[in-house]
Scaffold this motif. Structure first.
Motif, PDB file in Angstrom:
ATOM      1  N   ARG A   6       7.785  16.359  -0.672  1.00 33.60           N
ATOM      2  CA  ARG A   6       7.897  16.449  -2.137  1.00 33.60           C
ATOM      3  C   ARG A   6       8.627  15.241  -2.706  1.00 33.60           C
ATOM      4  N   ASP A   7       9.715  14.866  -2.044  1.00 36.30           N
ATOM      5  CA  ASP A   7      10.503  13.731  -2.522  1.00 36.30           C
ATOM      6  C   ASP A   7       9.769  12.408  -2.305  1.00 36.30           C
ATOM      7  N   LEU A   8       9.075  12.280  -1.164  1.00 36.14           N
ATOM      8  CA  LEU A   8       8.255  11.086  -0.932  1.00 36.14           C
ATOM      9  C   LEU A   8       7.220  10.918  -2.033  1.00 36.14           C
ATOM     10  N   ALA A   9       6.538  12.002  -2.354  1.00 36.63           N
ATOM     11  CA  ALA A   9       5.502  11.953  -3.387  1.00 36.63           C
ATOM     12  C   ALA A   9       6.085  11.495  -4.720  1.00 36.63           C
ATOM     13  N   ALA A  10       7.237  12.039  -5.079  1.00 32.38           N
ATOM     14  CA  ALA A  10       7.870  11.663  -6.346  1.00 32.38           C
ATOM     15  C   ALA A  10       8.297  10.199  -6.352  1.00 32.38           C
ATOM     16  N   ARG A  11       8.859   9.729  -5.257  1.00 33.76           N
ATOM     17  CA  ARG A  11       9.332   8.338  -5.189  1.00 33.76           C
ATOM     18  C   ARG A  11       8.178   7.339  -5.250  1.00 33.76           C
ATOM     19  N   LEU A  24      -0.199   7.832   9.954  1.00 39.63           N
ATOM     20  CA  LEU A  24       0.846   7.057  10.620  1.00 39.63           C
ATOM     21  C   LEU A  24       1.245   7.681  11.951  1.00 39.63           C
ATOM     22  N   HIS A  25       1.267   9.010  11.997  1.00 39.68           N
ATOM     23  CA  HIS A  25       1.590   9.718  13.240  1.00 39.68           C
ATOM     24  C   HIS A  25       0.473   9.534  14.265  1.00 39.68           C
ATOM     25  N   ARG A  26      -0.750   9.720  13.852  1.00 40.70           N
ATOM     26  CA  ARG A  26      -1.907   9.592  14.741  1.00 40.70           C
ATOM     27  C   ARG A  26      -1.982   8.198  15.367  1.00 40.70           C
ATOM     28  N   ASP A  27      -1.651   7.171  14.596  1.00 43.36           N
ATOM     29  CA  ASP A  27      -1.786   5.803  15.069  1.00 43.36           C
ATOM     30  C   ASP A  27      -0.512   5.231  15.700  1.00 43.36           C
ATOM     31  N   GLY A  28       0.498   6.076  15.895  1.00 44.83           N
ATOM     32  CA  GLY A  28       1.679   5.673  16.654  1.00 44.83           C
ATOM     33  C   GLY A  28       2.783   4.984  15.889  1.00 44.83           C
ATOM     34  N   TYR A  29       2.705   4.954  14.577  1.00 44.99           N
ATOM     35  CA  TYR A  29       3.743   4.313  13.776  1.00 44.99           C
ATOM     36  C   TYR A  29       4.925   5.239  13.509  1.00 44.99           C
ATOM     37  N   LEU A  30       4.683   6.540  13.623  1.00 46.80           N
ATOM     38  CA  LEU A  30       5.642   7.544  13.176  1.00 46.80           C
ATOM     39  C   LEU A  30       5.700   8.682  14.180  1.00 46.80           C
ATOM     40  N   THR A  74       0.840  -1.195   0.000  1.00 42.55           N
ATOM     41  CA  THR A  74       0.000   0.000   0.000  1.00 42.55           C
ATOM     42  C   THR A  74       0.877   1.247   0.000  1.00 42.55           C
ATOM     43  N   HIS A  75       0.258   2.381  -0.233  1.00 38.11           N
ATOM     44  CA  HIS A  75       0.995   3.641  -0.148  1.00 38.11           C
ATOM     45  C   HIS A  75       1.485   3.881   1.275  1.00 38.11           C
ATOM     46  N   HIS A  76       0.701   3.473   2.265  1.00 43.87           N
ATOM     47  CA  HIS A  76       1.138   3.621   3.657  1.00 43.87           C
ATOM     48  C   HIS A  76       2.439   2.829   3.894  1.00 43.87           C
ATOM     49  N   ALA A  77       2.502   1.614   3.398  1.00 45.79           N
ATOM     50  CA  ALA A  77       3.712   0.804   3.548  1.00 45.79           C
ATOM     51  C   ALA A  77       4.883   1.448   2.824  1.00 45.79           C
ATOM     52  N   ARG A  78       4.634   1.965   1.649  1.00 45.78           N
ATOM     53  CA  ARG A  78       5.711   2.610   0.888  1.00 45.78           C
ATOM     54  C   ARG A  78       6.250   3.844   1.604  1.00 45.78           C
ATOM     55  N   VAL A  79       5.363   4.627   2.222  1.00 45.45           N
ATOM     56  CA  VAL A  79       5.819   5.792   2.987  1.00 45.45           C
ATOM     57  C   VAL A  79       6.678   5.329   4.159  1.00 45.45           C
ATOM     58  N   LEU A  80       6.243   4.309   4.881  1.00 46.66           N
ATOM     59  CA  LEU A  80       7.038   3.782   5.995  1.00 46.66           C
ATOM     60  C   LEU A  80       8.433   3.362   5.527  1.00 46.66           C
ATOM     61  N   ILE A  81       8.491   2.659   4.431  1.00 46.16           N
ATOM     62  CA  ILE A  81       9.766   2.174   3.906  1.00 46.16           C
ATOM     63  C   ILE A  81      10.675   3.338   3.524  1.00 46.16           C
ATOM     64  N   GLU A  82      10.128   4.328   2.840  1.00 38.63           N
ATOM     65  CA  GLU A  82      10.939   5.475   2.427  1.00 38.63           C
ATOM     66  C   GLU A  82      11.414   6.290   3.624  1.00 38.63           C
ATOM     67  N   VAL A  83      10.580   6.436   4.642  1.00 36.62           N
ATOM     68  CA  VAL A  83      10.997   7.141   5.858  1.00 36.62           C
ATOM     69  C   VAL A  83      12.096   6.356   6.568  1.00 36.62           C
ATOM     70  N   THR A  95       0.400  12.233  -4.915  1.00 38.51           N
ATOM     71  CA  THR A  95       0.480  13.672  -4.699  1.00 38.51           C
ATOM     72  C   THR A  95       1.103  13.991  -3.338  1.00 38.51           C
ATOM     73  N   GLU A  96       1.598  15.215  -3.216  1.00 34.24           N
ATOM     74  CA  GLU A  96       2.125  15.673  -1.932  1.00 34.24           C
ATOM     75  C   GLU A  96       1.023  15.648  -0.874  1.00 34.24           C
ATOM     76  N   ARG A  97      -0.185  16.015  -1.258  1.00 35.60           N
ATOM     77  CA  ARG A  97      -1.312  15.991  -0.319  1.00 35.60           C
ATOM     78  C   ARG A  97      -1.588  14.562   0.156  1.00 35.60           C
ATOM     79  N   GLY A  98      -1.473  13.610  -0.756  1.00 35.60           N
ATOM     80  CA  GLY A  98      -1.645  12.209  -0.384  1.00 35.60           C
ATOM     81  C   GLY A  98      -0.600  11.771   0.629  1.00 35.60           C
ATOM     82  N   VAL A  99       0.649  12.182   0.426  1.00 33.10           N
ATOM     83  CA  VAL A  99       1.723  11.853   1.366  1.00 33.10           C
ATOM     84  C   VAL A  99       1.448  12.497   2.719  1.00 33.10           C
ATOM     85  N   GLN A 100       1.014  13.759   2.715  1.00 31.51           N
ATOM     86  CA  GLN A 100       0.724  14.443   3.981  1.00 31.51           C
ATOM     87  C   GLN A 100      -0.361  13.715   4.763  1.00 31.51           C
ATOM     88  N   LYS A 101      -1.382  13.238   4.071  1.00 33.32           N
ATOM     89  CA  LYS A 101      -2.468  12.508   4.734  1.00 33.32           C
ATOM     90  C   LYS A 101      -1.948  11.196   5.327  1.00 33.32           C
TER      91      LYS A 101
END
Length: 101
Positions: free
Chosen positions: A30-35, A50-56, A12-21, A39-45
């Protein structure tokens, strides 16, 4: 025959964000969105989820964010609920260069 864009993916996109972080804790939205190809807005969401649920965790360092991961947090889906996200991150994290640890 050329390869077209996949119509589905295992991660999922959530997993991909975790991996990139995990690969770069100071990565910019901006770089997360490109990788990831969203969209940048999608990454921000996703980062907010992830922050709200304690993963980040996020810490402001100057004009940038520094992210940390709670690798002991478990997957959310019931069939994987006993498995820490560390296992996923370890699969995809790039190894340190020789002599670095």
């Amino acid at each position: 025959m050329g390869r077209s864009s996949p119509s589905w993916t295992f991660l999922t996109h959530h997993a991909r964000v975790l991996i990139e972080v995990a690969r770069d804790p100071e990565v910019r939205v901006r770089d997360l969105a490109a990788r990831i190809g969203i969209t940048e807005r999608g990454v921000q969401k996703i980062l907010a989820d992830l922050h709200r649920d304690g993963y980040l965790t996020r810490e402001r360092v100057g004009r940038r964010n520094h992210y940390g991961l709670n690798l002991d947090e478990h997957f959310r889906y019931p069939t994987e609920a006993g498995v820490p996200i560390r296992l996923l991150i370890d699969i995809f994290r790039q190894p340190d260069p020789p002599g670095q640890a």
